[in-house]
Design a protein around this motif. Structure first.
Motif, PDB file in Angstrom:
ATOM      1  N   SER A  49       1.544   3.542  -2.098  1.00 27.70           N
ATOM      2  CA  SER A  49       2.540   2.409  -2.649  1.00 27.70           C
ATOM      3  C   SER A  49       2.806   3.598  -3.182  1.00 27.70           C
ATOM      4  N   LEU A  84      -2.891  -5.151  -8.671  1.00 31.09           N
ATOM      5  CA  LEU A  84      -1.044  -5.226  -7.646  1.00 31.09           C
ATOM      6  C   LEU A  84       0.608  -5.803  -7.973  1.00 31.09           C
ATOM      7  N   CYS A 121       4.534  -0.806  -6.982  1.00 34.13           N
ATOM      8  CA  CYS A 121       5.341  -1.692  -5.590  1.00 34.13           C
ATOM      9  C   CYS A 121       5.442  -1.324  -4.321  1.00 34.13           C
ATOM     10  N   SER A 144       5.625  -6.410  -4.514  1.00 31.22           N
ATOM     11  CA  SER A 144       3.339  -6.518  -4.243  1.00 31.22           C
ATOM     12  C   SER A 144       3.633  -7.281  -3.043  1.00 31.22           C
TER      13      SER A 144
END
Length: 236
Positions: A158, A172, A176, A206
């Motif tokens: 990520s 989180l 992204c 997310s």
């Protein structure tokens, strides 16, 4: 005069008998508990009641004052927590109903710990996260904010949307898992049938976010839910 003396002597003796009868005698089953023993019993009861191992909960009891002295109880002392007790600081009530009724209170401090993913280095925005950038650390639960990550593999690959500093807890919201313009795998699960295809993410998202993805085969834009790094699932 002797009659009065005999009367007084008899009265004293009878009162002595009455007082003796009014004082509860300790039965063979009655046990004595020192303040230290009661504190230890309260700690053991709390550990079992609050399931310390499962929740990684640290318990700190203030020991009962030794000046209280030992307490007699004809049964196992009873332990209770207040209703809707404060999860950080509370009291344990210790009570007994026989041979004499008594109760004591022990102040307790509760600290819940979590294993969370933190950054091992300073990371600039837009960096693809790799395993060597992350580590697990134990942090106090009340100091952790946001949607925490407890498994590093969940976010490898990520990208962070904001700068991350050394030791910073990663949430989180700062990542992204699916980034705009990235090629993602589209999962389709319906009526026991599971197929997958690829598409281009139209928005950042997310875990759990809804993002639009353009199917590379049909060119059609579809609504999907982010389920992992570069992984989305069609929403029906």
């Amino acid at each position: 005069m002797k009659k009065y003396e005999n009367f007084i002597r008899c009265l004293v003796l009878s009162c002595g008998i009455s007082l003796a009868l009014a004082t509860p005698a300790l039965s063979e089953s009655t046990a004595q508990y020192t303040p230290e023993q009661l504190t230890d019993l309260a700690a053991a009861w709390l550990e079992q009641t609050l399931d310390v191992q499962a929740t990684d909960l640290e318990i700190q009891l203030s020991a009962l004052d030794s000046r209280i002295g030992s307490k007699d109880c004809a049964h196992q002392p009873t332990f209770n927590l207040p209703n809707n007790y404060n999860p950080r600081q509370t009291t344990v009530q210790i009570s007994c109903s026989a041979p004499l009724s008594w109760q004591l209170f022990i102040p307790v401090r509760l600290t819940e710990w979590l294993e969370v993913v933190v950054s091992r280095q300073n990371i600039t925005p837009g960096t693809m996260l790799t395993a060597d950038m992350l580590e697990l650390q134990r942090r106090e639960r009340r100091l952790v904010r946001g949607l925490i990550v407890q498994d590093p593999t969940q976010i490898i690959g990520s990208k962070n949307k904001r700068s991350l500093s050394v030791g910073q807890v990663i949430s989180l919201q700062e990542l992204c898992l699916v980034c705009r313009g990235d090629v993602v795998t589209i999962q389709i699960n319906q009526q026991g049938l599971a197929v997958s295809t690829t598409g281009i993410a139209q928005h950042d998202g997310s875990l759990g976010d809804t993002v639009q993805v353009r199917n590379q085969q049909s060119g059609r834009s579809i609504s999907t839910e982010v389920v992992g790094v570069n992984q989305v699932r069609v929403k029906f």
